[in-house]
Structures are given as C-alpha cells and as structure tokens.
Design a protein around this motif. Structure first.
Motif: not given
Length: 384
Positions: A30-31, A266
């Motif tokens: 995901e990052y 984010d």
C-alpha cells in the motif's frame, strides 16, 4: 533484500507469525513497495520468497499487486525456473495448488529442460514426515494430463486472509465512507463471513433509512446502527468515496460534484494549499518540495530508472493515494494509460506507467511543449 523479502520470510513457520507477515506485506504494498525488486544474494523476488516459504496469503497479495504479470517470473537461483518450479522443488503443496489455481503454466521448463513436475524431490531425498503422500499429491497436480480445476481469480476466494488485511489490500478499512452501487452512501462497518449466506459480505451503515435492518440478521448482530440503516452486500458492489481532482471553477452549463471522503487518508504528499488537481508536490533530491505537473519530464526510481512525460496527476480507482501517470520514452511500462477498464490518459501499449510521488523526480523546470493547455484542461475534465 527489501522489506518485502523480509516480510515473506517472517511468515515462515518457526520464524514468525503468518497473519502478521501478511498484514505487513499488505501495508508495504500500500505504501508503494515494489514486488519486482530482486535480492542481490539469490536473484529472488518477494513472490519467489513467499513461494519458497509456502505462504499462500502473501502469494495472492503479491500476484494481485502486479496483476499476475510475474506469475511466470524466472529465478537464476533455481535454474531460471518459475515460481511453480520453486514450489515443487521445496515440496510446497499449498503454494503449488495456489499457483495452478491462478493460472501458472505447468508445462514451463527451466534451463535444464525440466517442468515443475520433474523438480519434485524423491522420497529418498526428503525426511519430512508424510513426505511420500505429499510428493504423490504434487506429482498428481503437476502432471501434464492433470484435470486440475483452475477457477478464475477472485478476491472472495481469500478465505485464509484476515478481513482487515484483505480490505487494506483493496484500499478500504472499517469506518471508511463508501458507495453501494451508484446511489447509496454510508460507512463500512463489517466485512467477513456470516451465518445467513456463504461467502464474504460487507456490512454498511447507510446515511438514510433505506436499508433492511439495524446490523442484526436472523438474531445475529454483526454491527450496530439505527433501524433500516443497515445493509449487506458483496464487496464487488462497494466503492470507496474519493475526491475527484477537478478545476476549481466548473464549466459553464453545469459541472460534476466530487464525492467527499471523510475517512483517514495519507496527505503526506499533498501541499497545504488548495490545488487544482493538475499538480501535486514531491520531494527534490535536496529534500525540498518541488511541483510536478502534467507535462513535466520526470525520472521514476527503480533498479533501472525510467524517464518520460507526466500525462496524469491525481487519484485513481485502482489504488488509494495520489498517482502520476507517465508516458515513458520506451516500451518499459505496463499499460497504455488505462487500468482495469478506466482510462486516465492515452499512449502506446507498454509505454504507460503509474507511480507514486515518492518515486517520481522532475528532471528539469521546463514543460513538454507537446502538452498544450487544451490537453491539460481536457485531462482535468475527464477526471471529474
């Protein structure tokens, strides 16, 4: 080795804990962690490690993240064998079964001319309890004439992946604002198996009293909400609220209304000012913020850095967060500007690539002359 390699190793029995390793793998992907990078020691990708250690949930997450393009990736450590060769050589029955289900080619050969079937160790080479029975099942599955059923890949088949991990891999989480179909809006409160029907179900608390219950079905409470605000649906019918990048001033004759996302997001890569959606900011090599816009020439970090022109900047439907769509100088990409049936920009096949801001660096301050103001305006309108 990358963190993804270590996450795969951490899921091995006797080394770590499988569910935690799967969750870590999901977060790394995901990052923006790249599953295509190889260990300098072994030439193995994260997928090769997951197969070697027989960790099926991680195998599925990694293949999903690469759209199955590395299902037949070769590994020099195993005579240029595929993941199926690695699984067979290490006696990983569940990995073999998983790879075959997802479409692995059992006829593929390594540099020694062996199919995966020929890599299954003999009984005399393995002292593992019950190995003879396991080896027999492996040979039966890998035989060229095997009638093994290979169902179409579907996230609903992830029965051995924890609900939170699966949701995270799809860019969702409990408490997220979501759409059900094209009109019903609400909050995701539950995801998992139920007693009223087989399979995995998403439980949603709707904004309006147009549901069917209060989170309780047939006497079993899955979540709590006001009466008639609760509803269950397959995850395939649920989509996340996102902010659609668009010009601040609507076009004459009406405009589109962007859905508002109220959950966690984010924003580490978003500038503190209100943006038009045509530019975002990323860090320069000197550690300072610099603008990256549609039309900029950029470099994309990787084992072999790639270069091209930014053709799209904004949110996407295939993953959470901000993405740049880049038309590369050569056929080193993965698409033609469209992903999963949604077109973000147009270029030649294999010239398109999407990358997160952390991997994109602007090459210079000039704008590509081929991107006219009219093209930029059209790009923004399409994303509405």
């Amino acid at each position: 080795m990358t963190l993804l390699h270590y996450a795969c190793k951490a899921g091995c029995d006797g080394v770590g804990e499988r569910a935690s390793a799967t969750k870590l793998t999901s977060l790394l992907l995901e990052y923006g962690a790249s599953p295509e990078l190889r260990s300098r020691w072994t030439d193995m990708t994260a997928l090769h490690y997951a197969v070697f250690f027989d960790i099926v949930p991680i195998i599925r997450l990694l293949l999903k993240s690469t759209e199955f393009k590395d299902l037949e990736s070769r590994c020099g450590e195993f005579d240029n064998g595929t993941p199926l060769h690695i699984a067979a050589a290490n006696g990983c029955l569940e990995s073999v079964r998983c790879l075959l289900q997802l479409g692995a080619n059992s006829h593929a050969k390594d540099t020694q001319g062996r199919m995966a079937l020929h890599c299954v160790p003999d009984s005399s080479d393995i002292s593992r309890p019950g190995w003879e029975a396991t080896a027999g099942k492996l040979r039966q599955l890998l035989h060229p004439d095997s009638q093994f059923t290979r169902p179409k890949y579907s996230p609903q088949n992830y029965d051995d992946v924890p609900s939170k991990v699966l949701l995270a891999s799809l860019g969702l989480g409990f408490g997220d604002r979501v759409y059900l179909g094209d009109s019903k809006a609400g909050t995701l409160q539950f995801y998992g198996t139920t007693q009223f029907a087989p399979g995995m179900w998403a439980g949603i608390e709707l904004d309006e009293a147009i549901g069917k219950h209060n989170g309780t079905v047939e006497g079993v409470t899955y979540f709590e909400c006001p009466q008639k605000h609760g509803i269950f649906a397959p995850l395939s019918k649920v989509s996340k609220f996102v902010v659609s990048p668009r010009p601040s001033t609507p076009r004459s004759g009406g405009g589109c209304t962007a859905a508002v996302y109220h959950g966690k997001i984010d924003v580490s890569h978003v500038s503190p000012k209100v943006d038009t959606g045509l530019r975002s900011r990323t860090f320069s090599a000197a550690g300072k913020f610099e603008d990256v816009c549609v039309g900029d020439r950029v470099s994309i970090a990787g084992q072999a850095p790639r270069h091209g022109i930014v053709q799209y900047s904004g949110f996407t439907q295939f993953a959470a967060g901000w993405w740049y769509g880049v038309e590369l100088d050569g056929p080193e990409g993965k698409n033609d500007g469209s992903v999963a049936g949604v077109r973000y920009f147009t270029c030649r096949p294999q010239y398109g690539l999407f990358a997160q801001p952390s991997k994109v660096t602007r090459c210079n301050n000039s704008r590509d002359s081929s991107i006219s103001s009219q093209a930029v305006e059209t790009n923004a309108a399409d994303r509405c």
